[in-house]
Scaffold this motif. Structure first.
Motif, PDB file in Angstrom:
ATOM      1  N   SER A  39       0.610  -1.228   0.005  1.00 15.64           N
ATOM      2  CA  SER A  39      -0.268  -0.557   0.054  1.00 15.64           C
ATOM      3  C   SER A  39       0.901   1.322   0.097  1.00 15.64           C
ATOM      4  CB  SER A  39      -0.681  -0.085   1.263  1.00 15.64           C
ATOM      5  OG  SER A  39      -1.823   1.320   1.185  1.00 15.64           O
ATOM      6  N   THR A  40       0.251   2.368  -0.594  1.00 16.79           N
ATOM      7  CA  THR A  40       0.801   3.991  -0.348  1.00 16.79           C
ATOM      8  C   THR A  40      -0.118   4.452   0.508  1.00 16.79           C
ATOM      9  OG1 THR A  40      -0.746   3.950  -2.061  1.00 16.79           O
ATOM     10  CG2 THR A  40       0.884   4.195  -3.077  1.00 16.79           C
TER      11      THR A  40
ATOM     12  N   GLY B 108      -3.609   5.149  -9.918  1.00 16.69           N
ATOM     13  CA  GLY B 108      -2.582   4.874  -9.218  1.00 16.69           C
ATOM     14  C   GLY B 108      -2.683   3.425 -10.158  1.00 16.69           C
ATOM     15  N   ASN B 109      -3.170   3.056  -9.284  1.00 13.51           N
ATOM     16  CA  ASN B 109      -3.288   1.279  -9.906  1.00 13.51           C
ATOM     17  C   ASN B 109      -3.852   0.691 -10.422  1.00 13.51           C
ATOM     18  OD1 ASN B 109      -0.892  -0.899  -8.883  1.00 13.51           O
ATOM     19  ND2 ASN B 109      -2.487  -2.457  -7.517  1.00 13.51           N
ATOM     20  N   ALA B 110      -4.771   1.470 -10.447  1.00 11.92           N
ATOM     21  CA  ALA B 110      -5.727   2.004 -11.313  1.00 11.92           C
ATOM     22  C   ALA B 110      -6.736   0.857 -11.139  1.00 11.92           C
ATOM     23  CB  ALA B 110      -5.156   1.456 -13.058  1.00 11.92           C
TER      24      ALA B 110
ATOM     25  N   ASN C 283      -9.581   1.113  -9.262  1.00 14.16           N
ATOM     26  CA  ASN C 283     -10.692   2.223  -9.144  1.00 14.16           C
ATOM     27  C   ASN C 283     -11.641   2.896 -10.570  1.00 14.16           C
ATOM     28  OD1 ASN C 283     -12.764   2.762  -6.607  1.00 14.16           O
ATOM     29  ND2 ASN C 283     -11.463   5.451  -7.160  1.00 14.16           N
TER      30      ASN C 283
ATOM     31  N   THR D  44     -11.034  11.136  -4.023  1.00 19.33           N
ATOM     32  CA  THR D  44     -10.532  10.160  -3.047  1.00 19.33           C
ATOM     33  C   THR D  44     -10.170   9.570  -1.881  1.00 19.33           C
ATOM     34  OG1 THR D  44      -8.679   9.901  -4.117  1.00 19.33           O
ATOM     35  CG2 THR D  44      -9.395   8.517  -5.358  1.00 19.33           C
TER      36      THR D  44
ATOM     37  N   ASN E 117      -3.804   3.941   1.736  1.00 21.18           N
ATOM     38  CA  ASN E 117      -4.989   4.385   2.321  1.00 21.18           C
ATOM     39  C   ASN E 117      -5.421   2.604   2.467  1.00 21.18           C
ATOM     40  OD1 ASN E 117      -5.560   6.336   2.617  1.00 21.18           O
ATOM     41  ND2 ASN E 117      -5.422   6.953   0.197  1.00 21.18           N
TER      42      ASN E 117
END
Ligand code: F0G
Length: 351
Positions: free
Chosen positions: A84-85, A187-189, A191, A317, A87
Motif C-alpha cells: 500500500s501507499t 494509481g494502481n488503476a 478504481n 478519493t 490508504n
C-alpha cells in the motif's frame, strides 16, 4: 433507526455474497455527492464531487475492503496482507480488526503520509517498511500470499473491484442517470476499473440509459499509462498514486477506450493548485492525490476539451486529514495574541 447499512447490504443483489456470508462492515459508502460551485462556474458544466474521504477510514478503499475482508472471512482466512501507499493499509487494518484477523502491510519506506501510518499502527497492523516503491511492495505481497497462509487484499483481488464499483451505483442512484464524464485519479488503476464496471453493469440492466466517458489522471512523475511504459522510479508529492507499474493497467485502457475517454497527466504544481482550490473555494479538504481528478478537469477545460452544459462527477478519493503537511506547508504561521478582545479584533481586521 434508518442509517446507511454499508455497501454489501445496500447492493447485496449486485455483489458476490450469499445469505450465509459473514458480512464485515463499518457501514462504508453512502458518501456525499457535493455540487461544486466554483468548478461548475469555471467549466460551464454541472460538476459534482463524490467525497470518498467521508468513508470510515477516510478513503474509497473501504468499499473494496468490506468485500475483501468479508470474503477472506468466509473462506476461513486468519490473516490478510496488502501492499500500500497508505490508504489500502489503513483500511485493511481497520476491517481486519472487525473480522478478528491479523493484518500485515507492506509500505514503501518513507513514502506514506503520516496519518495513514498512524491508522495502520493504531489498528494493530504488522507493518513492514520496504526498501523499494509500491510496485516492489506489491510483488512482495503477491509472493507472500502465494507461499504462506495469508490472503491478499490488494485490488488484484477481484472482489475489491466488486466493492468499489458501488460508488458508480450511488452516483447513478443520486443523479437519475450516469453523468457525461467521470473524472478520477489513477494509481494502481483499480478504481477506474471498478467505476467502469459499475457504470456498464447499471447500463446493461437498464438502470441507467448511458455510461460516462472515463477520464483518468496520473501524476506526471508517475504516469506509466500515459507514457506507455513502466516508470522505474516514480515520483510525485501525491504519494497515494506514486506507482510506476499499475496492476490494472489493461483494465484502465479498456475503460478509457470503451467509454471514449482519456488518461492524461497532471503536474504536482497543478495537483497542489487544485488541492488548494478545493479547500479554499469549495470547502472540501482532500489529500493531494485526490486533487488529481480536479486538476485534470481544470487542465482539460483550459485546453478547450470540456463542452459546456455537461454533467461531470469528480471522485475525490481520500480525506485531507490523511496528509495535512501540504495544508500547513507554505501557509503563514497564525499570529499569537494576548487574551485581549481589542488586540484580537485588530489582528482579525475587524476593527
Ligand atoms: N487516490 C487515493 C487517495 C489513493 O489512495 C489511491 C490508491 C488512488 C487515488 C488511486 O487509486 O490505485 O485504484 O488507481 N491508493 C492505493 C493504496 C495504491 O495503497 O492505498 P487506484
Amino acid at each position: 433507526t434508518h442509517q446507511w447499512r454499508g455497501i454489501i447490504e445496500e447492493y447485496r443483489d449486485r455483489l458476490p455474497v450469499s445469505d450465509t456470508t459473514p458480512v464485515v462492515t463499518l457501514r462504508e459508502g453512502g458518501t456525499p455527492l457535493v455540487p461544486a460551485q466554483v468548478l461548475s462556474e469555471r467549466t460551464g458544466c454541472e460538476v459534482h464531487l463524490k467525497v470518498e474521504g467521508a468513508n470510515p477510514t477516510g478513503s474509497f478503499k473501504d468499499r473494496g475492503m468490506t468485500m475483501a475482508i468479508t470474503k477472506a472471512k468466509e473462506e476461513g482466512a486468519k490473516a490478510v496482507i496488502c501492499a500500500s501507499t497508505g490508504n489500502t493499509s489503513a483500511s485493511a487494518a481497520a476491517y481486519a480488526v472487525r473480522a478478528g484477523m491479523v493484518s500485515a502491510v507492506l509500505v514503501p519506506q518513507g513514502k506514506i503520509a503520516l496519518g495513514k501510518m498512524g491508522q495502520a499502527l493504531v489498528h494493530g497492523a504488522k507493518i513492514l517498511q520496504v526498501d523499494g516503491n509500491f510496485d516492489d511492495c506489491l510483488d512482495l505481497a503477491r509472493a507472500l500470499s502465494d507461499n504462506y497462509p495469508v490472503a491478499l487484499v490488494n485490488s488484484v483481488n477481484p472482489v475489491r473491484i466488486e466493492g468499489q464499483k458501488t460508488a458508480a451505483f450511488e452516483i447513478v442512484d443520486m443523479l437519475g442517470d450516469a453523468p457525461d464524464i467521470h473524472v478520477l485519479p489513477v494509481g494502481n488503476a483499480g478504481n477506474i476499473t471498478a467505476y467502469w464496471k459499475g457504470y456498464t453493469e447499471y447500463a446493461a440492466d437498464g438502470v441507467s440509459r448511458r455510461t460516462p466517458r472515463m477520464w483518468g489522471f496520473q501524476a506526471s512523475g508517475s504516469a506509466p499509462i500515459v507514457r506507455g511504459e513502466v516508470v522505474k522510479d516514480p515520483s510525485t508529492i501525491a504519494t497515494a498514486i506514486r506507482i510506476g507499474n499499475p496492476a490494472s493497467w489493461q483494465f484502465a485502457l479498456a475503460a478509457r477506450d470503451e467509454s471514449g475517454g482519456l488518461i492524461d497527466e497532471v503536474t504536482d504544481r497543478e495537483i497542489l493548485r487544485a488541492y488548494r482550490l478545493l479547500a479554499a473555494q469549495e470547502g472540501v479538504f482532500v489529500e493531494p492525490a485526490s486533487a488529481a481528478s480536479v486538476a485534470g478537469l481544470l487542465k482539460a477545460a483550459e485546453q478547450g476539451k470540456v463542452d459546456p452544459g455537461q454533467k461531470i462527477v469528480c471522485t475525490v478519493t481520500g480525506n485531507g486529514l490523511k496528509d495535512p503537511d501540504w495544508a500547513v506547508a507554505g501557509a503563514p504561521q497564525p499570529v499569537t495574541v494576548p487574551v485581549d478582545a481589542a488586540t484580537a479584533a485588530e489582528r482579525l481586521g475587524l476593527a
